[in-house]
Design an enzyme around this catalytic site. Structure first.
Site, PDB file in Angstrom:
ATOM      1  N   GLU A  21     -36.797 -25.854 -14.714  1.00  0.00           N
ATOM      2  CA  GLU A  21     -37.250 -25.437 -15.451  1.00  0.00           C
ATOM      3  C   GLU A  21     -37.114 -24.840 -16.339  1.00  0.00           C
ATOM      4  O   GLU A  21     -36.846 -23.476 -16.110  1.00  0.00           O
ATOM      5  CB  GLU A  21     -39.004 -24.786 -15.235  1.00  0.00           C
ATOM      6  CG  GLU A  21     -40.052 -24.389 -15.950  1.00  0.00           C
ATOM      7  CD  GLU A  21     -40.289 -24.142 -16.751  1.00  0.00           C
ATOM      8  OE1 GLU A  21     -39.932 -24.207 -17.875  1.00  0.00           O
ATOM      9  OE2 GLU A  21     -40.471 -23.130 -16.809  1.00  0.00           O
ATOM     10  N   GLU A  32     -43.752 -27.802 -11.510  1.00  0.00           N
ATOM     11  CA  GLU A  32     -44.235 -26.250 -10.967  1.00  0.00           C
ATOM     12  C   GLU A  32     -45.945 -26.738 -11.034  1.00  0.00           C
ATOM     13  O   GLU A  32     -46.475 -24.958 -10.862  1.00  0.00           O
ATOM     14  CB  GLU A  32     -43.708 -24.991 -11.733  1.00  0.00           C
ATOM     15  CG  GLU A  32     -41.777 -25.477 -11.691  1.00  0.00           C
ATOM     16  CD  GLU A  32     -41.437 -23.447 -11.186  1.00  0.00           C
ATOM     17  OE1 GLU A  32     -41.350 -22.753 -12.446  1.00  0.00           O
ATOM     18  OE2 GLU A  32     -41.372 -24.026 -10.048  1.00  0.00           O
TER      19      GLU A  32
END
Ligand code: NAD
Length: 477
Positions: free
Chosen positions: A249, A457
């Site tokens: 991420e 996520e």
């Protein structure tokens, strides 16, 4: 008041083997407010051995019981909300209301994963013979090495911890050295809930030393990293070399396309709030505002007024709406972005300077008509800096939106259904938010494409990387 943050290894809070520590600071005044224990290789060895041992039993704990334990941790975190939020403000700087929101959201995240962990269903595949049964079983991948950053020290860490534990994995988290106490308070909530020792470890130290040790370690089966694209690429390469699953991420440079039929007042309010939240230190923050000619002046005027009305100050003061930047590196970077952009021909519509000479305060900033070769047009500012540029045709806006290698968040404001559809289909990004800033909920996917990384996520997708599918075919004799 000085705080000392310890490592959490094999169910024990303790200092590193060498006894060495690292300082951390209050971004409001630059004063040292605490020390954090530094892990050495021998500490990491212990953490990995404990995670490997704990995995043997944690993987067999029923999803129902794992869920109950996680929900208990969520309750404990919620009961400590004020205390954890205060730690967060002291070391990261965001306003107390934002910090409380982060901790409350983190408790919700734990609960959501706790529930979702009970739904990691396998499947039964019709066999070609009556005597054969074919199953797909979902199993936890194994011990995880996770790396979480300083900008949301609780919320970024909890997404990794809760997803891993809910799926039956054990996890070693390298927390953020600059904001360690609130992250440790999160881990304390799991410990207080009765998580078996070794299931979750928290370490701090020299980031590169820790990742170089953990990622190649044969016991580690998965890596999750949140941080800059540059570091993400290094860690993903290392993980690839050792055939480890990876979630990345990384950075973003979100375009926000405002068409001339949009509700400009709403666009200013909603995008302004998302731009200056956490002083712009958000990977999904809108950065390049691409505004159609006809409404450009009205949008710019409104946005500048929005930025100038923001009260910047100590996050503990009740009327503060934007705190300091988390570290002096971000102040230096912000100043350099503004100076470079102005030198290359951008107009500084407001802000652009440091506030005072104590702490990391920086003015909410708007740069207008920024040339494409300015650094801020190409590198993630991670700062309270908005770029407001103009476009005439939708395809020009899309071309600019997709020009960069980043592809995390994106925003579109329009009253036209057709324009919304064309823009959302044409933007190369992991997330598109139309007419509001609706990203980051635990039940919805959160992740990027291109250099912004891969994996998610949030949402069901966030469970996948922690699970492997095992095919079992069973013939009756
Ligand atoms: P940085 O690249 O030095 O560090 C970013 C993060 O990666 C930190 O948490 C750091 O501890 C960690 N890190 C650095 N090197 C590492 C290594 N070798 N192994 C493991 N972890 C490592 O940058 P910074 O000054 O801390 O932050 C600035 C940039 O980082 C920003 O411009 C932004 O692009 C990015 N960032 C992104 C996020 C996000 O939410 N995606 C969060 C924080 C920082």
């Amino acid at each position: 008041m000085m705080t000392h943050v310890q490592l959490y290894i094999d169910g024990q809070w303790r200092d590193g083997a060498s006894g060495k520590t690292l300082d951390f600071w209050n971004p409001v005044n630059g004063e040292v407010i605490g020390t954090v224990a530094k892990a050495e290789q021998s500490d990491l060895e212990e953490a990995v051995a404990a995670a490997e041992r704990a995995f043997r039993s944690w993987r067999s704990v029923s999803a129902y019981d794992r869920s109950a334990l996680l929900r208990k941790a969520a309750g404990i975190l919620r009961s400590r909300l004020d205390e954890v939020a205060t730690l967060l403000v002291r070391e990261e700087g965001k306003p107390l209301a934002e910090a409380k929101g982060e901790v409350a959201a983190s408790a919700d995240i734990i609960e959501w994963f706790a529930e979702e962990g009970r739904r990691t269903y396998g499947r039964l595949i019709p066999a070609r013979a009556e005597t054969v049964q074919q199953l797909v079983v979902r199993e936890p991948v194994g011990p995880v090495a996770a790396f979480s950053p300083w900008n949301f020290p609780v919320a970024q860490a909890v997404r990794k911890i809760a997803a891993a534990l809910a799926c039956g994995c054990t996890i070693i988290l390298k927390g953020p050295e600059e904001t360690p106490a609130c992250c440790a308070a999160l881990v304390q909530a799991f410990a207080a809930a009765g998580l078996p020792k070794g299931t979750l470890a928290l370490v701090y130290g020299v980031p590169a030393e820790i990742s170089q040790y953990l990622i190649p370690h044969p016991a580690i089966r998965k890596v999750s990293f949140t941080g800059s694209t540059a570091v993400g690429k290094q860690l993903a390469s290392l993980a690839g070399l050792h055939m480890k699953r990876v979630t990345m991420e990384l950075g973003g440079h979100a375009p926000a396309i405002v068409f001339d039929d949009a509700d400009i007042a709403k666009a200013v309010d909603r995008l302004g709030a998302f731009k200056y939240r956490n002083a712009g230190q958000v990977c999904g923050a809108p950065t390049r505002f691409l505004v159609q000619e006809r409404v450009y002046d009205a949008f710019l005027e409104g946005f500048v007024a929005y930025a100038q009305a923001i009260k910047v100050g100590d996050g503990m003061e009740p009327d503060t709406r934007m705190g300091p930047l988390a570290n002096p590196r971000r102040v230096d970077a912000s100043l350099a972005f503004v100076e470079d952009a102005v030198k290359k021909g951008a107009r500084l519509a407001c802000g652009g300077a440091r506030i005072g000479n104590r702490g990391n305060f920086f003015q909410p900033t708007v740069l207008a008509d920024v040339p494409v070769d300015a650094n801020v047009m190409n590198q993630e500012p991670f700062a309270p800096i908005a770029i407001v540029n103009r476009f005439s045709e939708a395809e020009d806006a899309l071309a600019e939106a997709n020009r960069l290698q980043y592809g995390l968040a994106s925003y579109v404001f329009t009253e036209s259904h057709a324009r919304a559809q064309i823009a959302s289909a044409g933007i190369e990004a992991g997330m598109v938010s139309i007419n509001h800033a609706g990203l980051g909920l635990v039940e919805t996917p959160f992740g990027g494409v291109k250099d912004s990384g891969y994996g998610s996520e949030g949402g069901l997708e966030a469970m996948e990387p922690y699970l492997v599918s095992k095919f079992v075919t069973h013939a009756r004799i």
